[in-house]
Design a protein around this motif. Sequence first.
Motif, PDB file in Angstrom:
ATOM      1  N   UNK A 190       0.858  -1.188   0.000  1.00  0.00           N
ATOM      2  CA  UNK A 190       0.000   0.000   0.000  1.00  0.00           C
ATOM      3  C   UNK A 190       0.888   1.229   0.000  1.00  0.00           C
ATOM      4  N   UNK A 191       0.752   2.060  -1.033  1.00  0.00           N
ATOM      5  CA  UNK A 191       1.608   3.232  -1.204  1.00  0.00           C
ATOM      6  C   UNK A 191       0.733   4.491  -1.220  1.00  0.00           C
ATOM      7  N   UNK A 192       0.675   5.228  -0.122  1.00  0.00           N
ATOM      8  CA  UNK A 192      -0.200   6.399  -0.050  1.00  0.00           C
ATOM      9  C   UNK A 192       0.451   7.668  -0.596  1.00  0.00           C
ATOM     10  N   UNK A 193      -0.373   8.636  -0.911  1.00  0.00           N
ATOM     11  CA  UNK A 193       0.061   9.971  -1.322  1.00  0.00           C
ATOM     12  C   UNK A 193       0.157  10.860  -0.090  1.00  0.00           C
ATOM     13  N   UNK A 194       1.307  11.517   0.092  1.00  0.00           N
ATOM     14  CA  UNK A 194       1.477  12.392   1.263  1.00  0.00           C
ATOM     15  C   UNK A 194       2.100  13.737   0.923  1.00  0.00           C
ATOM     16  N   UNK A 195       2.325  14.013  -0.364  1.00  0.00           N
ATOM     17  CA  UNK A 195       2.905  15.294  -0.791  1.00  0.00           C
ATOM     18  C   UNK A 195       4.202  15.580  -0.020  1.00  0.00           C
ATOM     19  N   UNK A 196       4.432  16.823   0.382  1.00  0.00           N
ATOM     20  CA  UNK A 196       5.684  17.190   1.058  1.00  0.00           C
ATOM     21  C   UNK A 196       5.448  17.376   2.564  1.00  0.00           C
ATOM     22  N   UNK A 197       4.641  16.531   3.141  1.00  0.00           N
ATOM     23  CA  UNK A 197       4.140  16.725   4.507  1.00  0.00           C
ATOM     24  C   UNK A 197       5.070  16.250   5.605  1.00  0.00           C
ATOM     25  N   UNK A 198       6.105  15.499   5.256  1.00  0.00           N
ATOM     26  CA  UNK A 198       6.929  14.822   6.248  1.00  0.00           C
ATOM     27  C   UNK A 198       6.088  13.912   7.149  1.00  0.00           C
ATOM     28  N   UNK A 199       4.966  13.467   6.619  1.00  0.00           N
ATOM     29  CA  UNK A 199       4.080  12.562   7.365  1.00  0.00           C
ATOM     30  C   UNK A 199       3.800  13.119   8.760  1.00  0.00           C
ATOM     31  N   UNK A 200       3.474  14.405   8.775  1.00  0.00           N
ATOM     32  CA  UNK A 200       3.165  15.126  10.007  1.00  0.00           C
ATOM     33  C   UNK A 200       1.767  15.704   9.936  1.00  0.00           C
ATOM     34  N   UNK A 201       1.187  15.981  11.099  1.00  0.00           N
ATOM     35  CA  UNK A 201       0.059  16.908  11.159  1.00  0.00           C
ATOM     36  C   UNK A 201       0.673  18.292  11.039  1.00  0.00           C
ATOM     37  N   UNK A 202       0.563  18.883   9.856  1.00  0.00           N
ATOM     38  CA  UNK A 202       1.287  20.114   9.550  1.00  0.00           C
ATOM     39  C   UNK A 202       0.854  21.258  10.463  1.00  0.00           C
ATOM     40  N   UNK A 203       1.817  22.091  10.843  1.00  0.00           N
ATOM     41  CA  UNK A 203       1.506  23.257  11.660  1.00  0.00           C
ATOM     42  C   UNK A 203       0.535  24.177  10.934  1.00  0.00           C
ATOM     43  N   UNK A 204       0.799  24.411   9.662  1.00  0.00           N
ATOM     44  CA  UNK A 204      -0.125  25.163   8.806  1.00  0.00           C
ATOM     45  C   UNK A 204      -0.426  24.291   7.595  1.00  0.00           C
ATOM     46  N   UNK A 205      -1.497  23.546   7.657  1.00  0.00           N
ATOM     47  CA  UNK A 205      -1.804  22.667   6.545  1.00  0.00           C
ATOM     48  C   UNK A 205      -2.720  21.543   6.957  1.00  0.00           C
ATOM     49  N   UNK A 206      -2.399  20.338   6.526  1.00  0.00           N
ATOM     50  CA  UNK A 206      -3.292  19.197   6.669  1.00  0.00           C
ATOM     51  C   UNK A 206      -2.734  18.168   7.652  1.00  0.00           C
ATOM     52  N   UNK A 207      -3.609  17.291   8.136  1.00  0.00           N
ATOM     53  CA  UNK A 207      -3.240  16.322   9.177  1.00  0.00           C
ATOM     54  C   UNK A 207      -2.793  15.005   8.535  1.00  0.00           C
ATOM     55  N   UNK A 208      -1.595  15.036   7.965  1.00  0.00           N
ATOM     56  CA  UNK A 208      -1.111  13.853   7.264  1.00  0.00           C
ATOM     57  C   UNK A 208      -0.703  12.737   8.219  1.00  0.00           C
ATOM     58  N   UNK A 209      -0.234  13.038   9.418  1.00  0.00           N
ATOM     59  CA  UNK A 209       0.098  11.991  10.378  1.00  0.00           C
ATOM     60  C   UNK A 209      -1.163  11.224  10.792  1.00  0.00           C
ATOM     61  N   UNK A 210      -2.217  11.944  11.082  1.00  0.00           N
ATOM     62  CA  UNK A 210      -3.480  11.304  11.435  1.00  0.00           C
ATOM     63  C   UNK A 210      -4.024  10.501  10.263  1.00  0.00           C
ATOM     64  N   UNK A 211      -3.917  11.057   9.065  1.00  0.00           N
ATOM     65  CA  UNK A 211      -4.334  10.337   7.861  1.00  0.00           C
ATOM     66  C   UNK A 211      -3.561   9.028   7.717  1.00  0.00           C
ATOM     67  N   UNK A 212      -2.237   9.094   7.832  1.00  0.00           N
ATOM     68  CA  UNK A 212      -1.390   7.926   7.634  1.00  0.00           C
ATOM     69  C   UNK A 212      -1.662   6.852   8.674  1.00  0.00           C
ATOM     70  N   UNK A 213      -1.687   7.229   9.922  1.00  0.00           N
ATOM     71  CA  UNK A 213      -1.685   6.237  10.997  1.00  0.00           C
ATOM     72  C   UNK A 213      -3.071   5.760  11.409  1.00  0.00           C
ATOM     73  N   UNK A 214      -4.105   6.532  11.103  1.00  0.00           N
ATOM     74  CA  UNK A 214      -5.454   6.155  11.518  1.00  0.00           C
ATOM     75  C   UNK A 214      -6.378   5.871  10.331  1.00  0.00           C
ATOM     76  N   UNK A 215      -6.497   6.837   9.429  1.00  0.00           N
ATOM     77  CA  UNK A 215      -7.480   6.685   8.357  1.00  0.00           C
ATOM     78  C   UNK A 215      -7.024   5.734   7.262  1.00  0.00           C
ATOM     79  N   UNK A 216      -5.780   5.869   6.817  1.00  0.00           N
ATOM     80  CA  UNK A 216      -5.307   5.059   5.698  1.00  0.00           C
ATOM     81  C   UNK A 216      -5.439   3.554   5.948  1.00  0.00           C
ATOM     82  N   UNK A 217      -4.955   3.012   7.087  1.00  0.00           N
ATOM     83  CA  UNK A 217      -5.108   1.561   7.280  1.00  0.00           C
ATOM     84  C   UNK A 217      -6.567   1.118   7.281  1.00  0.00           C
ATOM     85  N   UNK A 218      -7.438   1.924   7.887  1.00  0.00           N
ATOM     86  CA  UNK A 218      -8.858   1.555   7.913  1.00  0.00           C
ATOM     87  C   UNK A 218      -9.452   1.560   6.508  1.00  0.00           C
ATOM     88  N   UNK A 219      -9.113   2.555   5.717  1.00  0.00           N
ATOM     89  CA  UNK A 219      -9.625   2.627   4.345  1.00  0.00           C
ATOM     90  C   UNK A 219      -9.081   1.468   3.512  1.00  0.00           C
TER      91      UNK A 219
END
Length: 254
Positions: free
Chosen positions: A73-102
């Motif tokens: 499984x290879x997800x898209x994360x842009x340039x987020x550093x797999x973080x909940x960005x300070x100004x931006x989107x919650x990529x850490x939450x997406x990666x660790x919680x939503x992506x596996x469930x989806x």
Amino acid sequence: MALVRCDFFSEVLGLSTSMTVLLPEGPAARTPAQASPGHPTLYLLHGLSDDDTVWVRRTSLERYVEPLGLAVVMPQAHRSFYMDETRGLRYWTFLTEELPAVAQGFFRLSQRREDTFVAGVSMGGYGALKWALRHPGRFAAAASLSGALDVVGLQRTRAPEYLDVDHRAFDGVSVAGTPDDLLTLVAGADPATLPDLLVTCGDDDDLYADNLRFAARAQARGLPLTTRFGPGAHDWAHWDPAIRTVLDWLPLGR
């Protein structure tokens, strides 16, 4: 192998995103769901300037994975550093919680720890080890290929290829001493709870010294770490054979 490009809406990110997935084929892969826990699964993360398609475009990953019965499984994360960005989107939450469930909802993937692995290249190596160190009970093994394993050092030196990581992910705020700092995570890790870890990097890579530093800290703490250091640069000529090394190292079939 079946190659699936999956576009879906992420509730966490609030936008449509994508993942690229490799799935085993053949009679064994069609075993009824009730008779099997699902496919062993590798979550494979891309680097700073790439996307979810890069692994199948720049390596022979599909050919390497085919005899293993392994889903990737290879997800898209842009340039987020797999973080909940300070100004931006919650990529850490997406990666660790939503992506596996989806992914588990769409595909027949095992949810057992002994069948679940994570790896990544460069920024993705950072993301993979961070996921394993923060959620060690989810994985049997985690690997970094030429990972950005000292983000605090990158913030301090602002290496040219990482100049813009502060703009959205970090917003100029140091991650030193936080759960986004791998060296801090290593210092507080319980070796008995961790998955097997692998760090590989070429000695002509700008991140080589960071990888050596991470490995030294991890080994001093007694973490279950294997290293593969040798010739190579920060490029796909190094990462194509390196991902095969990772696949050979994974504890499949335990």
